[in-house]
Enzyme design. Structure first.
Site, PDB file in Angstrom:
ATOM      1  NE  ARG A   1      43.725  31.869  16.573  1.00 49.15           N
ATOM      2  CZ  ARG A   1      44.752  31.746  17.425  1.00 49.15           C
ATOM      3  NH1 ARG A   1      45.508  32.785  17.685  1.00 49.15           N
ATOM      4  NH2 ARG A   1      44.991  30.590  18.015  1.00 49.15           N
TER       5      ARG A   1
ATOM      6  N   PRO B   1      49.643  15.712  28.443  1.00 50.16           N
ATOM      7  CG  PRO B   1      49.805  16.910  26.457  1.00 50.16           C
ATOM      8  CD  PRO B   1      48.795  16.328  27.412  1.00 50.16           C
TER       9      PRO B   1
ATOM     10  CE  LYS C   1      42.450  20.046  28.451  1.00 55.69           C
ATOM     11  NZ  LYS C   1      42.357  19.608  27.051  1.00 55.69           N
TER      12      LYS C   1
ATOM     13  CB  ALA D   1      47.917  28.118  17.950  1.00 57.03           C
TER      14      ALA D   1
ATOM     15  CE1 TYR E   1      42.921  23.250  30.396  1.00 58.01           C
ATOM     16  CE2 TYR E   1      44.597  22.613  31.987  1.00 58.01           C
ATOM     17  CZ  TYR E   1      44.132  22.647  30.683  1.00 58.01           C
ATOM     18  OH  TYR E   1      44.872  22.068  29.671  1.00 58.01           O
TER      19      TYR E   1
END
Ligand code: NDP
Ligand code: 8X3
Length: 254
Positions: free
Chosen positions: A35, A184, A158, A12, A154
């Site tokens: 997946r 980003p 990072k 993805a 989070y």
């Protein structure tokens, strides 16, 4: 005999866009994710369309035993041609005050974003050291540069990626291994759907009223970093939507 690039989280978002762009430019791919069906579809599509070799490995980066088994099974005919590792697999789960955080969410983020990146890197670095050449591209985040309300764990994960990029650069410089950190800002992928646990209306509202980055924007940035001359390394790239000055300063049209 083209080179290989290994992309974690290629089912993805940024990882999938990187797979498409590198394949279009004749790179062979090792694509990974949990997946299997998506890996199979992408493998077939890119192999049929571009004629490149595509190896798909289905594993969870949080499980070191799976990472070791899958990466150690790669033949030397592949690992000798592996030139780039894109550590992209990652996620945010939840957003809210730290004291209301769910421990399982914290563990998913730390185990994936920090420990998973370490497990994969640990298996790949020896391939690069052996031939004194390689490039590790870590997908960090603006959340690794600044902290915003509700972003706590989070952001911490990072910030750890940011620190690991610097640390890898120092420890690996003598082996001619490049390390690039890419940070980003807001990009519309499956990221917010995962963060808000399938709540699509909250996820979509994150991107209302401005033009977010796209996965292609990030893939082009990764590809640019990956294709600089041998003597040039881009250490750290922050890429934001034009409408986003910082995590909390977003110019939205109402
Ligand atoms: P997506 O949710 O669209 O894609 C995430 C990818 O990571 C998927 O392919 C997923 O594959 C994989 N992944 C997640 N957990 C695991 C795991 N435990 N083991 C293996 N693979 C895993 O998100 P993005 O493309 O947006 O995110 C990619 C990276 O970019 C992440 O590290 C994210 O933190 C970072 N980022 C995202 C930003 C954004 O605004 N979108 C901004 C800044 C950074 P599968 O589910 O098949 O395992
Ligand atoms: C994703 C960017 O600022 O939405 O890493 O957390 S942010």
């Amino acid at each position: 005999m083209n080179s290989f690039v290994l992309i974690t989280g290629a089912t993805a978002g940024f990882g999938e866009a990187c797979a498409r762009l590198f394949a279009e430019n004749n790179w062979n791919l090792i694509i990974t994710g949990r997946r299997q069906e998506r890996l199979d579809t992408l493998q077939k599509e890119l192999n049929d369309k571009y004629g490149v070799e595509v190896i798909s490995l289905c594993f969870d980066v949080r499980h070191q035993d799976e990472v070791i088994t899958q990466l150690k099974a790669l033949p030397t005919t592949v690992t000798d041609r592996l030139d780039i590792l894109i550590n992209n697999a990652g996620l945010a789960v939840g957003k809210g005050p730290i004291d209301e955080g769910i421990v399982e969410d914290w563990e998913r983020m730390i185990d994936t974003n920090v420990k998973g990146l370490l497990y994969v890197s640990k298996e790949v670095i020896p391939f690069f050291k052996k031939k004194k050449k390689g490039h590790i591209i870590n997908i960090a985040s603006i959340a690794g540069k600044e902290v915003y309300p509700g972003g706590n764990v989070y952001c911490a994960s990072k910030h750890a990626v940011d620190a690991l990029s610097k640390a890898m650069r120092i420890d690996l410089v003598e082996y001619n291994i490049k390390v690039t950190n890419i940070a980003p800002g807001a990009a519309e992928t499956e990221f917010s759907i995962v963060r808000f646990k399938g709540d699509e209306s909250t996820a979509n509202s994150v991107y209302d009223g401005f033009d977010p980055l796209t996965a292609i924007d990030i893939a082009e940035t990764v590809y640019f970093a990956a294709t600089r001359p041998a003597h040039v390394n881009l250490n750290d790239i922050v890429i934001m939507p034009t409408a986003q000055a910082s995590p909390m300063v977003l110019h939205k049209e109402s």
